[in-house]
Design a protein around this motif. Structure first.
Motif, PDB file in Angstrom:
ATOM      1  N   ARG A  31     -36.501 -17.796 -49.838  1.00 12.16           N
ATOM      2  CA  ARG A  31     -36.225 -18.143 -51.236  1.00 12.16           C
ATOM      3  C   ARG A  31     -37.305 -17.493 -52.095  1.00 12.16           C
ATOM      4  O   ARG A  31     -38.495 -17.783 -51.933  1.00 12.16           O
ATOM      5  CB  ARG A  31     -36.221 -19.664 -51.421  1.00 12.16           C
ATOM      6  CG  ARG A  31     -36.087 -20.109 -52.885  1.00 12.16           C
ATOM      7  CD  ARG A  31     -35.907 -21.607 -52.994  1.00 12.16           C
ATOM      8  NE  ARG A  31     -36.989 -22.351 -52.361  1.00 12.16           N
ATOM      9  CZ  ARG A  31     -38.160 -22.639 -52.948  1.00 12.16           C
ATOM     10  NH1 ARG A  31     -38.396 -22.218 -54.191  1.00 12.16           N
ATOM     11  NH2 ARG A  31     -39.073 -23.329 -52.308  1.00 12.16           N
ATOM     12  N   GLU A  66     -36.903 -20.147 -45.644  1.00  8.87           N
ATOM     13  CA  GLU A  66     -35.900 -21.205 -45.600  1.00  8.87           C
ATOM     14  C   GLU A  66     -35.308 -21.371 -44.199  1.00  8.87           C
ATOM     15  O   GLU A  66     -34.980 -22.488 -43.783  1.00  8.87           O
ATOM     16  CB  GLU A  66     -34.765 -20.897 -46.587  1.00  8.87           C
ATOM     17  CG  GLU A  66     -35.186 -20.883 -48.036  1.00  8.87           C
ATOM     18  CD  GLU A  66     -35.315 -22.281 -48.606  1.00  8.87           C
ATOM     19  OE1 GLU A  66     -34.329 -23.031 -48.556  1.00  8.87           O
ATOM     20  OE2 GLU A  66     -36.411 -22.622 -49.085  1.00  8.87           O
ATOM     21  N   TYR A 120     -32.610 -15.190 -53.413  1.00  6.24           N
ATOM     22  CA  TYR A 120     -32.836 -15.196 -51.962  1.00  6.24           C
ATOM     23  C   TYR A 120     -32.776 -13.770 -51.418  1.00  6.24           C
ATOM     24  O   TYR A 120     -32.050 -12.917 -51.949  1.00  6.24           O
ATOM     25  CB  TYR A 120     -31.764 -16.026 -51.242  1.00  6.24           C
ATOM     26  CG  TYR A 120     -31.841 -17.514 -51.515  1.00  6.24           C
ATOM     27  CD1 TYR A 120     -32.606 -18.354 -50.702  1.00  6.24           C
ATOM     28  CD2 TYR A 120     -31.142 -18.072 -52.586  1.00  6.24           C
ATOM     29  CE1 TYR A 120     -32.681 -19.715 -50.963  1.00  6.24           C
ATOM     30  CE2 TYR A 120     -31.206 -19.429 -52.853  1.00  6.24           C
ATOM     31  CZ  TYR A 120     -31.984 -20.245 -52.036  1.00  6.24           C
ATOM     32  OH  TYR A 120     -32.058 -21.594 -52.299  1.00  6.24           O
TER      33      TYR A 120
END
Length: 345
Positions: A31, A66, A120
């Motif tokens: 992220r 993530e 992302y």
């Protein structure tokens, strides 16, 4: 997710796009919390380089991991990481010799990997690419601003200094006052240069060069700049950092180099269609040494200096925008209203 996409010269749009997904046991999803607009982005923005339309943009990511693939051992979800402008595997012949930009498994941040000017990104080679920020610094905004240039411009300036052979006691000249040139000044100071001559055309940028350690500032252009440096140094310098990539800047680099000297060149070549005459380099026995900076090879040593407070390239960020402000950021850099734009999606 939302990301910046190029739609033609001068046309950057923030749009909804597919979010990248993990597709490899060696990969990771990050992220993005910090990224930047690069001077090299301006070449396609100005229509001077070809690029697919539309295409996702950005190559300087920092953020929070993530998700990771089952084979990843160096990072885990929740880690703060930053990454070079190119993805590398860390296993191949070229990565092992420190030439990560020639990795046989190299990849970019664009396309299906998300584009770093977005929310992302996917890194297909997490262990060979990502650099973890220690937990105690992971949420310190001032430190993160200092680390972000290590994704590209600080490491590129360092590559120029290394290529030019700068060492303790050196006298050197830095051609260019963009983010890379300013970081080249920092790099030369870090390597112990005694005299650093910064050559540029913008007073505000030369002021930062002085803050970064330049001992002499030269604002003239072309032959006038060369004459000034020749007079300052009684015939030129042994170490030149070329940080622009134009024919004119390479001619200046040659003009300020002492016979037998070395030019460390890292400026992305553009405008070379007019032709660069190599004969003066040949006759002066001037070495050309440089190319695309293998950022991953320098990352740990530069990070260590940032974390101990002896290296701070963050003043190159003269404008900060959110994701919606990325088009504005491109325009500001194109109009010379910002040196480098920090983006916080």
């Amino acid at each position: 997710m939302r990301a910046a996409r190029y739609h033609g010269p001068g046309d950057i749009r923030i749009e909804s796009v597919d979010e990248p997904t993990l597709d490899s046991p060696k990969g990771a999803i990050i992220r993005v919390t910090h990224t930047a607009v690069c001077g090299s982005d301006l070449w396609f923005y100005r229509g001077e380089n070809d690029r697919d339309v539309p295409s996702r943009v950005g190559h300087e990511p920092m953020g929070i991991v993530e998700e990771v693939g089952e084979d990843v051992v160096s990072v885990e979800p929740g880690d703060r990481v930053f990454a070079p402008f190119l993805i590398s595997c860390g296993r191949c012949e070229f990565c092992r010799k420190g030439l990560h930009t020639s990795c046989v498994n190299s990849d970019s941040w664009s396309g299906a990997n998300g584009g770093a000017q977005g929310e992302y990104v996917r890194c297909p080679e997490a262990d060979g690419t990502l650099i973890r920020v220690p937990d105690r610094h992971a949420d310190d905004e001032d430190t993160l601003r200092s680390i972000l240039p290590l994704t590209d411009v600080m490491a590129t300036g360092h590559h120029a200094a290394v290529g030019a052979g700068v060492e303790a006691g050196s006298t050197c000249a830095v051609v260019g006052d963009g983010a890379v040139g300013l970081c080249g000044v920092l790099a030369a100071r870090r390597l112990g240069a005694e005299r650093i001559i910064a050559i540029g055309h913008h007073e505000d940028r030369l002021d930062i060069a002085a803050e970064f350690g330049a001992t002499h500032l030269v604002s003239e252009r072309g032959e006038a700049a060369i004459k000034t440096v020749q007079e300052l140094t009684n015939g030129g310098v042994n170490h030149v950092l070329e940080c622009v990539g134009a024919t004119s800047s390479m001619e200046t680099a040659h003009g300020v180099a002492r016979p037998g000297g070395t030019v460390g060149y890292v400026g992305v070549p553009h405008g070379m269609g007019e032709g660069l005459d190599l004969e003066p380099f040949f006759r002066g026995n001037i070495t050309l040494n440089g190319g695309v900076a293998p950022v991953r090879a320098y990352a740990e040593e530069l990070l260590a200096d940032v974390l101990q407070g002896t290296l701070d390239p963050s003043p190159i960020f003269t404008k900060t925008v959110d994701l919606d402000g990325v088009p504005e950021g491109y325009a500001a850099m194109d109009n010379r209203e910002a040196i480098k734009v920090l983006v916080k999606p």
